[in-house]
Design a protein around this motif. Structure first.
Motif, PDB file in Angstrom:
ATOM      1  N   LEU A 197       0.869  -1.170   0.000  1.00  0.00           N
ATOM      2  CA  LEU A 197       0.000   0.000   0.000  1.00  0.00           C
ATOM      3  C   LEU A 197       0.911   1.227   0.000  1.00  0.00           C
ATOM      4  O   LEU A 197       1.476   1.594   1.033  1.00  0.00           O
ATOM      5  N   PRO A 198       1.115   1.859  -1.176  1.00  0.00           N
ATOM      6  CA  PRO A 198       2.092   2.959  -1.272  1.00  0.00           C
ATOM      7  C   PRO A 198       1.525   4.299  -0.833  1.00  0.00           C
ATOM      8  O   PRO A 198       0.309   4.511  -0.794  1.00  0.00           O
ATOM      9  N   GLY A 199       2.434   5.227  -0.514  1.00  0.00           N
ATOM     10  CA  GLY A 199       2.058   6.594  -0.191  1.00  0.00           C
ATOM     11  C   GLY A 199       2.011   7.458  -1.431  1.00  0.00           C
ATOM     12  O   GLY A 199       2.080   6.963  -2.567  1.00  0.00           O
ATOM     13  N   PRO A 200       1.909   8.789  -1.268  1.00  0.00           N
ATOM     14  CA  PRO A 200       1.746   9.707  -2.403  1.00  0.00           C
ATOM     15  C   PRO A 200       2.887   9.608  -3.412  1.00  0.00           C
ATOM     16  O   PRO A 200       4.054   9.444  -3.050  1.00  0.00           O
ATOM     17  N   ALA A 201       2.551   9.758  -4.680  1.00  0.00           N
ATOM     18  CA  ALA A 201       3.538   9.616  -5.748  1.00  0.00           C
ATOM     19  C   ALA A 201       4.609  10.694  -5.704  1.00  0.00           C
ATOM     20  O   ALA A 201       5.736  10.469  -6.157  1.00  0.00           O
ATOM     21  N   ASP A 202       4.279  11.885  -5.164  1.00  0.00           N
ATOM     22  CA  ASP A 202       5.260  12.976  -5.155  1.00  0.00           C
ATOM     23  C   ASP A 202       6.045  13.050  -3.853  1.00  0.00           C
ATOM     24  O   ASP A 202       6.757  14.026  -3.610  1.00  0.00           O
ATOM     25  N   SER A 203       5.945  12.009  -3.022  1.00  0.00           N
ATOM     26  CA  SER A 203       6.688  11.965  -1.763  1.00  0.00           C
ATOM     27  C   SER A 203       7.930  11.106  -1.921  1.00  0.00           C
ATOM     28  O   SER A 203       7.850   9.923  -2.267  1.00  0.00           O
TER      29      SER A 203
END
Length: 346
Positions: free
Chosen positions: A191-197
């Motif tokens: 479950l990944p976090g935000p793409a720009d982080s």
């Protein structure tokens, strides 16, 4: 308590000098830590300072020494656990080093906001600036700034001319995936976090690298979250739908604990048990993590050490040094949310 002197005013440098029987310059040397003061004289001045309750004037001291003894901090998303704890760690470390911390909290992680905040802190006379942001836009702005004071980054990628201090996100993700594989799971979903982080990408990179090293299948990630429990819940609904469609999902590495909380709720509502049906590992080690149902296995980040290394990096730059600190290692905290897949327990 500050003693009043003639005229009811607060005591000044000259009053300390009179009380101690020394010159104004000697008092200034003692306050600024100058080595060329005899021990007995230094003691007499310090006793006079204590008796009068004298407090140095920061503005006046800055004019004399060229230093405000203040560090600037620019941070984003302080409502999230990681940035908030990092700020606390930086403040404690700065205070321990004899510095105040002037904080600017940005509403948005944009390049313009980052540039403006750094310029404002420099205009207010800080000795150095530390920037805390893992988002690409702000990180790009930092790489383009050239303020007249040292500028370092925390929890964001550095460069040869601007070193950064960070917790090793990839290593933490690898620990989580390795733990689940060692329990007997054939693979691990993510479950990944935000793409720009950059933090989120580091955790995804670690997930992919550990699966690759183990020769395990690389499944499609779950829907990307935004660090909140609500996004974890939405990912949990997608997980349930994929399981009902026949996909084998027995273990999940979540990019943070808050999304793990939402995921747990969705699994519970669908009648799936953790860790019986699905094992789960988070990231951060929230204070609430031991009280999740079940208690959450997670990756702990040492924010106090991160703050200490961040301040050490700043002070080293102020001394003209060129330190390049190693990443802070994370640790695996084993609780009850991860176990062997069904059929292997016992």
């Amino acid at each position: 308590m500050v003693a009043e002197v003639a005229g009811g005013r607060a005591p000044g440098l000259a009053d300390v000098a009179t009380r101690a029987g020394v010159s104004y310059q000697t008092v200034s040397r003692v306050i600024n830590g100058h080595p060329s003061v005899a021990p007995l004289t230094r003691e007499r001045v310090q006793r006079a300072i204590a008796e009068l309750g004298y407090r140095p004037n920061r503005a006046a001291r800055a004019l004399v020494t060229g230093s405000s003894r203040t560090l600037g901090l620019v941070t984003v998303n302080i409502a999230q656990y990681g940035p908030a704890q990092t700020m606390i760690g930086l403040e404690k470390a700065a205070r321990a080093a004899g510095y105040a911390l002037s904080v600017t909290i940005l509403d948005e992680a944009t390049a313009e906001a980052m540039r403006t905040a750094v310029d404002d802190l420099v205009a207010h006379g800080v000795d150095a600036v530390v920037a805390l942001s893992t988002y690409d836009d702000a990180a790009d702005a930092l790489s383009r700034l050239a303020p007249p004071v040292p500028l370092v980054a925390v929890q964001v990628g550095g460069a040869d001319d601007r070193p950064a201090v960070a917790i090793d996100q990839e290593a933490g993700a690898r620990m989580a995936v390795r733990h689940l594989l060692d329990l007997g799971h054939r693979t691990v979903h993510h479950l990944p976090g935000p793409a720009d982080s950059q933090e989120a990408r580091g955790r995804t990179d670690g997930w992919l690298a550990e699966l690759g090293d183990a020769g395990a299948p690389v499944p499609d990630a779950l829907p990307r979250g935004d660090w909140t429990p609500a996004s974890g819940y939405a990912a949990g609904e997608a997980l349930v739908a994929r399981r009902r469609a026949g996909e084998e999902i027995t273990a999940v590495f979540s990019a943070n604990d808050q999304m793990s909380l939402g995921l747990l709720a969705a699994l519970h509502e669908a009648g799936l048990s953790v860790p019986g049906d699905v094992s789960l590992i988070g990231f951060d080690d929230l204070p609430e993590a031991p009280y999740f149902v079940p208690p959450l296995t997670t990756i702990r980040q040492d924010f106090a050490e991160l703050g200490r290394r961040g301040v050490d990096l700043l002070l080293g730059r102020l001394r003209g040094e060129d330190p390049h600190p190693e990443p802070v290692p994370p640790t695996l905290v084993v609780r009850a949310s991860a176990g062997p897949p069904v059929g292997m327990a016992g």
